[in-house]
Design an enzyme around this catalytic site. Structure first.
Site, PDB file in Angstrom:
ATOM      1  N   ARG A 122      84.237  95.568 121.161  1.00  0.00           N
ATOM      2  CA  ARG A 122      85.700  95.662 121.115  1.00  0.00           C
ATOM      3  C   ARG A 122      86.198  96.691 122.131  1.00  0.00           C
ATOM      4  NH1 ARG A 122      86.811  96.107 114.766  1.00  0.00           N
ATOM      5  NH2 ARG A 122      89.004  96.126 115.420  1.00  0.00           N
ATOM      6  N   SER A 167     100.407  99.885 119.327  1.00  0.00           N
ATOM      7  CA  SER A 167      99.154  99.984 118.582  1.00  0.00           C
ATOM      8  C   SER A 167      99.090 101.314 117.864  1.00  0.00           C
ATOM      9  CB  SER A 167      97.952  99.854 119.533  1.00  0.00           C
ATOM     10  OG  SER A 167      96.756 100.268 118.896  1.00  0.00           O
ATOM     11  N   ASP A 320      97.721  92.185 111.176  1.00  0.00           N
ATOM     12  CA  ASP A 320      96.526  91.878 110.393  1.00  0.00           C
ATOM     13  C   ASP A 320      96.739  90.717 109.426  1.00  0.00           C
ATOM     14  OD1 ASP A 320      94.952  93.809 111.594  1.00  0.00           O
ATOM     15  OD2 ASP A 320      95.490  95.353 110.148  1.00  0.00           O
TER      16      ASP A 320
END
Length: 432
Positions: A122, A167, A320
């Protein structure tokens, strides 16, 4: 490897308590570790990711007690952490990796963080760039902007960082490094991301403030700090975990669920706005506030949903939950468009791809795009073999899809739900 079989059902009934919020659980251990005194945490999420955070801070010299009713973090102060004797194993937790990078950047010792194969693929360049511009020395050991990350001592200075993405993990990493900088640090985002870091750091005594601008951008400022001070933290129920049972009640005919003590922080609760826009029957009960975090009990009843458009500033508040929203959209009447969500590509899986694959396997009409997906609702779903790719949110979203599909749905590698919701399948079965 474990496999879970899901069969169609009706009339889900009951009341449930959702596990503690994952984001807040992570932060409570981290901030408690660098505060003076003992931080007491109740309703902590004992999922694999949060346990990785505990393990890492123990390796940094922090005494953390895991009692049946609470977690006690005996903090060492801002400058009290000690050099780890071994690599810090972050498991599958991107939150642990990115937020700890900000804290470790301010220490006077060298550390290395590494995780499992998924975590180590990631992107970490998004936090390495701003932290290194502050004077940190963070390198990707394999030179691919991924973990393992080596963090060496540096002299940090304050910066004004313009983040290209909204973010909370990027913002938090920079703000945490700002605690150790020689001047004020600010982070400006294109839209306001979840603000748990700002709320909790303020309660611990940090000099931190934030403002949302008229153009939709948001800026958080933090000043250097001498010390943080221990707090009592009651972790609210995780809205991301509640999303699966909200959807189950809305989609399964005859259902009515009371979901208790759910965090409804507006920077996280975009799923509730989407449900409202889709025509959902959700009633807020027993609303209160604990430590700056609003909570409520949610009474959710079966509803006929219709399509909607999800974009722009809404995306950071529900990123999410998009796998679950996509399943809801497949049941809804009309078209649902999800865009401005390219962030989905860098989660535990590329969730644009994995959601598309799963819904197509179940017979839904879905078209992936560069930054989201278009879903034509109203097609009856059929049971299918769903590969979770070890992504907990994919496994849970398609387990809910299986409740209304014709025939049996099989979730491969279903044990991955332990990352955020170890009791998920037990809770689901208790309602049938």
């Amino acid at each position: 490897m474990s496999v879970k079989k899901i069969n169609p059902t009706t009339n889900l009934k009951g009341k449930i308590h959702i596990p503690g919020d994952k984001s807040i659980s992570h932060r409570s251990v981290m901030f408690g570790s660098i505060a003076l005194g003992t931080t007491e945490i109740t309703h902590f999420l004992n999922g694999a990711d949060c346990l990785s955070t505990i393990d890492c801070f123990r390796k940094l010299g922090v005494d953390i007690e895991q009692r049946p009713d609470c977690i006690l973090v005996h903090g060492k102060g801002l400058h009290g952490l000690s050099a780890p004797a071994d690599i810090l194993n972050v498991g599958n937790s991107g939150t642990t990796t990115r937020l700890m990078s900000g804290i470790l950047a301010g220490q006077d010792f060298t550390s290395v963080m590494s995780g499992d194969d998924s975590l180590n693929s990631r992107p970490m360049g998004r936090i390495m760039k701003p932290l290194n511009s502050m004077g940190a020395h963070i390198t990707s050991i394999h030179g691919n902007n991924c973990a393992p990350l080596k963090i060496e001592p540096g002299n940090l200075h304050g910066i004004d960082y313009q983040s290209p993405v909204a973010s909370a993990q990027v913002k938090s990493a920079v703000l945490l490094a700002g605690l150790y900088a020689d001047g004020t640090t600010s982070v400006t985002e294109p839209a306001l991301s979840r603000n748990h870091t700002e709320l909790m750091l303020k309660s611990f005594g940090a000099d931190i403030s934030s403002i949302q601008h008229t153009d939709g951008t948001a800026t958080a400022h933090i000043a250097p700090c001498k010390e943080l001070y221990a707090q009592k933290i009651q972790v609210p129920g995780d809205i991301s975990s509640a999303a699966y049972f909200i959807a189950a009640a809305l989609l399964v005919p005859g259902s009515e669920l009371l979901i208790q003590n759910v965090g409804i922080n507006p920077t996280r609760a975009g799923i509730l706005e989407v449900c409202q826009n889709m025509g959902a029957d959700i009633t807020y009960l027993n609303q209160k506030n604990a430590g700056g975090e609003p909570t409520a009990d949610l009474l959710v009843k079966y509803s006929h949903l219709h399509g909607t458009t999800i974009k722009g500033s809404m995306i950071p508040t529900l990123i999410d939950e998009i796998p679950m929203i996509a399943v809801m959209a497949a049941h809804a009447e009309g078209t649902t468009v999800i865009k401005d969500a390219a962030e989905l590509k860098v989660k535990e899986t590329n969730r644009i791809d994995t959601v598309t694959e799963g819904l197509k396997a179940m017979g839904a009409e879905i078209t992936p795009t560069d930054d989201g997906m278009i879903i034509e609702g109203g097609t009856s779903l059929t049971g299918a073999h769903i590969q979770s790719y070890l992504d907990h949110r994919i496994a849970m979203a398609f387990a809910i899809a299986g409740l209304t599909a014709q025939g049996e749905t099989i979730i491969e590698n279903s044990q991955c739900v332990d990352v955020s919701y170890p009791e998920f399948f037990t809770t689901l079965e208790s309602l049938q």
